[in-house]
Design a protein around this motif. Sequence first.
Motif, short mmCIF file in Angstrom:
data_model
loop_
_atom_site.label_atom_id
_atom_site.label_comp_id
_atom_site.label_asym_id
_atom_site.label_seq_id
_atom_site.Cartn_x
_atom_site.Cartn_y
_atom_site.Cartn_z
N HIS A 169 -50.23 85.23 31.46
CA HIS A 169 -49.17 86.10 30.93
C HIS A 169 -49.69 87.19 30.01
O HIS A 169 -48.91 87.98 29.47
CB HIS A 169 -48.12 85.26 30.18
CG HIS A 169 -47.37 84.32 31.06
ND1 HIS A 169 -46.63 83.27 30.58
CD2 HIS A 169 -47.22 84.28 32.41
CE1 HIS A 169 -46.06 82.62 31.59
NE2 HIS A 169 -46.42 83.20 32.71
N GLY B 285 -39.72 79.91 22.62
CA GLY B 285 -40.34 79.44 23.87
C GLY B 285 -41.81 79.83 23.87
O GLY B 285 -42.31 80.42 24.82
N ASP C 183 -40.44 75.74 20.41
CA ASP C 183 -40.46 75.39 21.84
C ASP C 183 -39.94 73.96 21.96
O ASP C 183 -40.22 73.13 21.09
CB ASP C 183 -41.89 75.48 22.40
CG ASP C 183 -41.90 75.60 23.92
OD1 ASP C 183 -42.35 76.65 24.42
OD2 ASP C 183 -41.47 74.64 24.60
C1 LIG Z 1 -42.95 80.07 31.22
S1 LIG Z 1 -43.25 79.38 29.65
C2 LIG Z 1 -43.72 80.83 28.68
C3 LIG Z 1 -44.54 80.46 27.49
C4 LIG Z 1 -45.03 81.63 26.65
N1 LIG Z 1 -43.93 82.31 25.99
C5 LIG Z 1 -45.83 82.58 27.49
O1 LIG Z 1 -45.42 83.75 27.69
O2 LIG Z 1 -46.90 82.19 28.00
C6 LIG Z 1 -41.62 79.02 29.02
C7 LIG Z 1 -41.66 78.25 27.72
O3 LIG Z 1 -40.34 78.28 27.17
C8 LIG Z 1 -40.00 76.98 26.72
N2 LIG Z 1 -38.53 76.87 26.74
C9 LIG Z 1 -37.72 77.06 27.80
N3 LIG Z 1 -36.42 76.92 27.44
C10 LIG Z 1 -36.42 76.67 26.12
C11 LIG Z 1 -35.39 76.43 25.18
N4 LIG Z 1 -34.10 76.44 25.53
N5 LIG Z 1 -35.73 76.18 23.89
C12 LIG Z 1 -37.04 76.15 23.52
N6 LIG Z 1 -38.07 76.37 24.38
C13 LIG Z 1 -37.76 76.63 25.66
C14 LIG Z 1 -40.72 76.04 27.68
O4 LIG Z 1 -40.91 74.75 27.14
C15 LIG Z 1 -42.04 76.80 27.91
O5 LIG Z 1 -43.03 76.42 26.97
#
Ligand SMILES: C[S@@+](CC[C@H](N)C(=O)[O-])C[C@H]1O[C@@H](n2cnc3c(N)ncnc32)[C@H](O)[C@@H]1O
Length: 201
Positions: free
Chosen positions: A26, A49, A72
């Motif tokens: 990313h 997140g 997260d």
């Molecule tokens: C695709 S990953 C992206 C991680 C990071 N932001 C990146 O760009 O590499 C999505 C992240 O969002 C977290 N996540 C998804 N929905 C969430 C929520 N409602 N509350 C907290 N964390 C959340 C997931 O656990 C995951 O770690």
Amino acid sequence: MSFFENTRKPIGLGGKIMVAMMNLGHSPVARWGLYFLELAPDAKVLDCGCGGGANIKRLLKKCPEGIVKGIDYSPVSVEKSKKVNETAIVEGRCAVLQGSVADMMFVDNWFDAVTAFETVYFWPDLPQCFREVYRVLKPGGTLLICNESNGDTDKDEKWTEIIGGMTIYKDAELKTYLEQAGFHDVQIHKKKSWLCITAWK
Ligand SMILES: C[S@@+](CC[C@H](N)C(=O)[O-])C[C@H]1O[C@@H](n2cnc3c(N)ncnc32)[C@H](O)[C@@H]1O
């Protein structure tokens, strides 16, 4: 559960591998998105997140006298983010907490900026989550959303078919939800299939 489900909520060994991969994979879209976020050197920032914590690290660099917190709901993500930002945590400039964006433990009007990289696709009740982000932002604070998939191409379906609970939003949909939550001056930026949105409280 397929390996790609770990993008929604990393768990176990597959989740550990996924957060490490996301920190690298990313990176291009995150670097591009961060260009649209202006931060004072002493800004207080929340990364929602936060996954493997690479963006917390970038934000700490962008505001060298500031504080960056991450949230997260995945313990695997929290563990990796803490490891990646160990030094800043010891210095008292960083904290990573486990919890959902839908109901955060932070006080009202505290953050200068909130970021959300590659994560709004998975937020269960988007209007409620945007209201929570609005609540914790200071008046005049900025929300930055950065997505690799902008919902404009057929390729996006490939992801929603293999990752349960994922919704790829178009810019206009996100703008509507943001304005309903109270945000104004919603600005949309696009490059390739990427989407970056900034909005103000
Ligand atoms: C695709 S990953 C992206 C991680 C990071 N932001 C990146 O760009 O590499 C999505 C992240 O969002 C977290 N996540 C998804 N929905 C969430 C929520 N409602 N509350 C907290 N964390 C959340 C997931 O656990 C995951 O770690």
